[in-house]
Scaffold this motif. Structure first.
Motif, PDB file in Angstrom:
ATOM      1  N   ALA A 266       0.844  -1.215   0.000  1.00 58.87           N
ATOM      2  CA  ALA A 266       0.000   0.000   0.000  1.00 58.87           C
ATOM      3  C   ALA A 266       0.872   1.256   0.000  1.00 58.87           C
ATOM      4  CB  ALA A 266      -0.911  -0.008   1.216  1.00 58.87           C
ATOM      5  N   ALA A 267       1.963   1.212   0.742  1.00 55.11           N
ATOM      6  CA  ALA A 267       2.866   2.376   0.791  1.00 55.11           C
ATOM      7  C   ALA A 267       3.546   2.561  -0.564  1.00 55.11           C
ATOM      8  CB  ALA A 267       3.898   2.189   1.893  1.00 55.11           C
ATOM      9  N   GLU A 268       3.933   1.447  -1.200  1.00 51.59           N
ATOM     10  CA  GLU A 268       4.583   1.551  -2.517  1.00 51.59           C
ATOM     11  C   GLU A 268       3.596   2.083  -3.559  1.00 51.59           C
ATOM     12  OE1 GLU A 268       8.075  -1.136  -3.440  1.00 51.59           O
ATOM     13  OE2 GLU A 268       6.767  -2.520  -2.362  1.00 51.59           O
ATOM     14  N   GLU A 269       2.342   1.638  -3.433  1.00 54.67           N
ATOM     15  CA  GLU A 269       1.330   2.094  -4.380  1.00 54.67           C
ATOM     16  C   GLU A 269       1.112   3.609  -4.237  1.00 54.67           C
ATOM     17  OE1 GLU A 269      -2.195  -0.387  -4.444  1.00 54.67           O
ATOM     18  OE2 GLU A 269      -3.302   1.335  -5.262  1.00 54.67           O
ATOM     19  N   LEU A 270       1.046   4.057  -2.989  1.00 51.55           N
ATOM     20  CA  LEU A 270       0.859   5.491  -2.750  1.00 51.55           C
ATOM     21  C   LEU A 270       2.044   6.286  -3.319  1.00 51.55           C
ATOM     22  CD1 LEU A 270      -0.793   7.790  -1.476  1.00 51.55           C
ATOM     23  CD2 LEU A 270       0.401   7.364   0.687  1.00 51.55           C
ATOM     24  N   ALA A 271       3.239   5.750  -3.136  1.00 54.52           N
ATOM     25  CA  ALA A 271       4.432   6.430  -3.678  1.00 54.52           C
ATOM     26  C   ALA A 271       4.308   6.557  -5.208  1.00 54.52           C
ATOM     27  CB  ALA A 271       5.689   5.652  -3.297  1.00 54.52           C
ATOM     28  N   ARG A 272       3.811   5.506  -5.852  1.00 56.15           N
ATOM     29  CA  ARG A 272       3.644   5.553  -7.326  1.00 56.15           C
ATOM     30  C   ARG A 272       2.573   6.563  -7.710  1.00 56.15           C
ATOM     31  NH1 ARG A 272       4.824   0.005  -6.951  1.00 56.15           N
ATOM     32  NH2 ARG A 272       2.635  -0.512  -6.611  1.00 56.15           N
ATOM     33  N   GLU A 273       1.449   6.527  -6.980  1.00 56.27           N
ATOM     34  CA  GLU A 273       0.346   7.469  -7.263  1.00 56.27           C
ATOM     35  C   GLU A 273       0.819   8.915  -7.177  1.00 56.27           C
ATOM     36  OE1 GLU A 273      -3.129   4.808  -5.266  1.00 56.27           O
ATOM     37  OE2 GLU A 273      -3.023   6.910  -4.632  1.00 56.27           O
ATOM     38  N   LEU A 274       1.724   9.165  -6.225  1.00 55.55           N
ATOM     39  CA  LEU A 274       2.209  10.540  -6.014  1.00 55.55           C
ATOM     40  C   LEU A 274       3.418  10.855  -6.902  1.00 55.55           C
ATOM     41  CD1 LEU A 274       1.946  10.634  -2.096  1.00 55.55           C
ATOM     42  CD2 LEU A 274       0.442  11.786  -3.718  1.00 55.55           C
ATOM     43  N   GLY A 275       3.782   9.909  -7.755  1.00 54.44           N
ATOM     44  CA  GLY A 275       4.907  10.113  -8.676  1.00 54.44           C
ATOM     45  C   GLY A 275       6.246  10.163  -7.957  1.00 54.44           C
ATOM     46  N   LEU A 276       6.330   9.487  -6.814  1.00 52.00           N
ATOM     47  CA  LEU A 276       7.561   9.565  -6.016  1.00 52.00           C
ATOM     48  C   LEU A 276       8.340   8.254  -6.003  1.00 52.00           C
ATOM     49  CD1 LEU A 276       6.112  11.555  -2.971  1.00 52.00           C
ATOM     50  CD2 LEU A 276       7.664  12.431  -4.725  1.00 52.00           C
ATOM     51  N   GLU A 277       7.995   7.364  -6.916  1.00 50.13           N
ATOM     52  CA  GLU A 277       8.609   6.029  -6.865  1.00 50.13           C
ATOM     53  C   GLU A 277      10.125   6.059  -7.081  1.00 50.13           C
ATOM     54  OE1 GLU A 277       6.527   7.144  -9.081  1.00 50.13           O
ATOM     55  OE2 GLU A 277       6.644   6.164 -11.028  1.00 50.13           O
ATOM     56  N   HIS A 278      10.631   7.143  -7.707  1.00 52.89           N
ATOM     57  CA  HIS A 278      12.088   7.208  -7.912  1.00 52.89           C
ATOM     58  C   HIS A 278      12.792   7.970  -6.785  1.00 52.89           C
ATOM     59  CE1 HIS A 278      11.434   5.320 -11.669  1.00 52.89           C
ATOM     60  NE2 HIS A 278      10.663   6.310 -12.112  1.00 52.89           N
ATOM     61  N   GLU A 279      11.988   8.577  -5.929  1.00 53.30           N
ATOM     62  CA  GLU A 279      12.562   9.344  -4.816  1.00 53.30           C
ATOM     63  C   GLU A 279      12.614   8.515  -3.537  1.00 53.30           C
ATOM     64  OE1 GLU A 279      13.549  12.437  -5.478  1.00 53.30           O
ATOM     65  OE2 GLU A 279      12.821  12.104  -7.519  1.00 53.30           O
ATOM     66  N   ILE A 280      11.672   7.580  -3.446  1.00 49.21           N
ATOM     67  CA  ILE A 280      11.569   6.785  -2.217  1.00 49.21           C
ATOM     68  C   ILE A 280      12.152   5.405  -2.483  1.00 49.21           C
ATOM     69  CG2 ILE A 280       9.989   5.830  -0.498  1.00 49.21           C
ATOM     70  CD1 ILE A 280       7.964   7.990  -1.247  1.00 49.21           C
ATOM     71  N   ARG A 281      13.099   5.003  -1.645  1.00 47.14           N
ATOM     72  CA  ARG A 281      13.684   3.667  -1.804  1.00 47.14           C
ATOM     73  C   ARG A 281      13.144   2.738  -0.728  1.00 47.14           C
ATOM     74  NH1 ARG A 281      19.651   3.033  -3.856  1.00 47.14           N
ATOM     75  NH2 ARG A 281      19.763   4.806  -5.263  1.00 47.14           N
ATOM     76  N   PHE A 282      12.495   1.669  -1.157  1.00 49.44           N
ATOM     77  CA  PHE A 282      12.064   0.631  -0.223  1.00 49.44           C
ATOM     78  C   PHE A 282      13.187  -0.400  -0.197  1.00 49.44           C
ATOM     79  CE2 PHE A 282       8.194   2.761  -1.278  1.00 49.44           C
ATOM     80  CZ  PHE A 282       7.380   2.631  -0.157  1.00 49.44           C
ATOM     81  N   VAL A 283      13.961  -0.413   0.866  1.00 51.78           N
ATOM     82  CA  VAL A 283      15.182  -1.227   0.859  1.00 51.78           C
ATOM     83  C   VAL A 283      15.010  -2.582   1.558  1.00 51.78           C
ATOM     84  CG1 VAL A 283      16.721   0.753   0.640  1.00 51.78           C
ATOM     85  CG2 VAL A 283      16.133  -0.071   2.919  1.00 51.78           C
ATOM     86  N   GLY A 284      13.807  -2.849   2.086  1.00 50.48           N
ATOM     87  CA  GLY A 284      13.549  -4.146   2.729  1.00 50.48           C
ATOM     88  C   GLY A 284      14.235  -4.270   4.080  1.00 50.48           C
ATOM     89  N   LYS A 285      14.265  -5.516   4.573  1.00 49.42           N
ATOM     90  CA  LYS A 285      14.853  -5.750   5.900  1.00 49.42           C
ATOM     91  C   LYS A 285      16.365  -5.582   5.828  1.00 49.42           C
ATOM     92  CE  LYS A 285      11.220  -8.936   7.220  1.00 49.42           C
ATOM     93  NZ  LYS A 285      10.784 -10.322   7.394  1.00 49.42           N
ATOM     94  N   GLN A 286      16.925  -4.909   6.795  1.00 48.89           N
ATOM     95  CA  GLN A 286      18.369  -4.639   6.803  1.00 48.89           C
ATOM     96  C   GLN A 286      18.961  -4.977   8.166  1.00 48.89           C
ATOM     97  OE1 GLN A 286      20.279  -3.406   4.273  1.00 48.89           O
ATOM     98  NE2 GLN A 286      18.516  -3.384   2.867  1.00 48.89           N
ATOM     99  N   GLU A 287      19.983  -5.798   8.162  1.00 53.52           N
ATOM    100  CA  GLU A 287      20.624  -6.126   9.442  1.00 53.52           C
ATOM    101  C   GLU A 287      21.508  -4.984   9.935  1.00 53.52           C
ATOM    102  OE1 GLU A 287      22.480  -9.939  10.080  1.00 53.52           O
ATOM    103  OE2 GLU A 287      20.897 -10.892   8.886  1.00 53.52           O
ATOM    104  N   GLN A 288      22.145  -4.279   8.980  1.00 53.49           N
ATOM    105  CA  GLN A 288      23.072  -3.203   9.373  1.00 53.49           C
ATOM    106  C   GLN A 288      22.362  -1.851   9.343  1.00 53.49           C
ATOM    107  OE1 GLN A 288      26.020  -4.128  10.532  1.00 53.49           O
ATOM    108  NE2 GLN A 288      25.462  -6.226  10.011  1.00 53.49           N
TER     109      GLN A 288
END
Ligand code: GMT
Length: 399
Positions: A266-288
């Motif tokens: 849902a968050a990724e979809e909203l980012a696309r709707e707002l044309g921000l998909e290239h500004e927002i990086r969804f980097v997933g789970k990160q140990e570091q």
């Protein structure tokens, strides 16, 4: 103080018999995932092992933060055999049986369970079984973390067992004053709940930023906003995207979304709707996560509820200011106008406005970052671990 012998083999050839002194033998039960309770329990176990206690983790998977080798740390996996009859494999039974095995065979001094469901009731069962087998009453300490009380535990399906097993614990701790109050409000608890707050290893989280990494994320020296969570509904991750969309109109900045969970699509979809998909990086789970926080400026946590907000405290240790809601225990760590800003749940306009104003005032931003760091220092691991040791020593047979 007791002395125990400990043997291990290296490459199957070299066997060393070490003599070491351990203070207590502690069983830690937690969820092994990226959730705050599992992170806290694992960091606690690692710190206790560093202080020469023998720590036995009992979980269904190796905890994600259990990434060190320490001869004082043992990991016992809970196996849950399946059978065609079981639509729901009985995890709690397997967990209690594993607890019994570890308590008896490693002569544990106490069990410390994190997150009441189902750990407190499984510990109660294990305690009764050990008592029947060898007459010993193993102390059980239950630490309440948040959703075990405020969300899941309150559900009528679980409430009677949660109330019973909390009351049967030898000691109960909560990670914030707010959670303590919520527990008394929602459950009939006859015992004292002690507050031992969450903590952070400031040394680990206040490392220098990795410049090359910052350049990749923000090539034009944009400010970096970050959110980290398990992307559950309670985190309101779409609010993070909304705040960023507004801030971006006024300040050059990027957004990193760390973690994964049900609300991510849902968050990724909203980012696309707002044309921000290239500004927002969804980097997933990160140990570091500390490497990401080291290059970030602002941590966004617009949760509907947080008993504490451990992720925000880790960000503060890395000199991030925090923009959060004012719900639950968040105001116990994020002080409005000092370490960051707080707003009502869902008030993304206010959260955005606070972020814009502080990012446009570099001097104020640096002061606030320093305040956030100093606040994290107050919750440093070295200040909190002794509180747990003091609690344990009340129940330790040999202390
Ligand atoms: O936030 C989550 O959903 C994970 C959850 C957990 O139990 O793993 O976190 C809770 O415990 C953390 C550690 O004590 C707290 O910092 C979080 O605020 C708390 N989460 C909630 O209360 C929603």
């Amino acid at each position: 103080m007791k002395e125990t012998g400990f043997a291990f083999s290296l490459t199957g050839k070299l066997a060393l018999q070490l003599k070491k002194t351990t203070s207590m033998r502690i069983g830690i039960v937690c969820y092994p995932t990226f959730g705050g309770s599992g992170v806290l329990a694992t960091e606690l176990g690692k710190a206790l092992a560093d202080k020469n206690h023998e720590v036995h983790f009992i979980t269904y998977q190796q905890p994600v933060r259990l990434n060190v080798f320490n001869t004082n740390i043992f990991y016992h996996e809970v196996r849950v055999p399946t059978y065609p009859l079981f639509d729901y494999p009985p995890y709690e039974v397997a967990l209690a049986s594993t607890m019994v095995d570890v308590i008896i065979n490693h002569d544990l001094d106490l069990l410390h369970v994190h997150y009441a469901i189902p750990h407190a009731s499984a510990a109660y069962l294990a305690k009764q079984i050990v008592k029947n087998k060898n007459g010993r009453m193993v102390p059980v300490i239950t630490t309440l973390h948040g959703t075990d009380i405020t969300l899941v535990g309150r559900d009528k399906t679980y409430e009677p067992v949660v109330t019973f097993s909390i009351n049967e614990s030898d000691a109960i701790t909560a990670v914030s004053n707010n959670l303590k109050e919520e527990t008394y409000k929602n459950f009939s608890i006859q015992k004292e709940i002690e507050v031992i707050t969450n903590f952070v290893d400031v040394g680990r989280f206040s490392r220098k930023p990795f410049d090359a990494f910052k350049k990749v994320i923000a090539p034009n020296n944009e400010k970096i906003l970050v959110h980290a969570s398990n992307f559950r509904k309670v985190k309101r991750v779409q609010d993070v995207v909304k705040v960023y969309a507004e801030v971006k109109k006024h300040v050059a900045c990027k957004l990193l979304m760390v973690g994964d969970g049900p609300e991510r699509p849902a968050a990724e979809e909203l980012a696309r709707e707002l044309g921000l998909e290239h500004e927002i990086r969804f980097v997933g789970k990160q140990e570091q996560i500390e490497e990401i926080l080291a290059v970030s400026d602002v941590f966004l946590l617009p949760s509907e509820y947080e008993s504490f907000g451990l992720a925000a405290l880790e960000a503060m240790a890395a000199r991030n200011i925090v923009i959060s809601t004012n719900s639950g225990g968040l105001t116990e760590i994020n002080h409005h106008g000092i370490t960051g800003f707080t707003a009502n749940i869902g008030d993304t306009a206010a959260m955005a406005q606070f972020t814009i104003e502080i990012l446009q005032n570099e001097k104020e931003l640096q002061t606030m970052k320093e305040n956030a760091y100093l606040q994290a220092v107050a919750f440093d691991i070295h200040n909190i671990i002794p509180q747990y040791e003091k609690l344990y020593s009340r129940f330790c047979r040999m202390c």
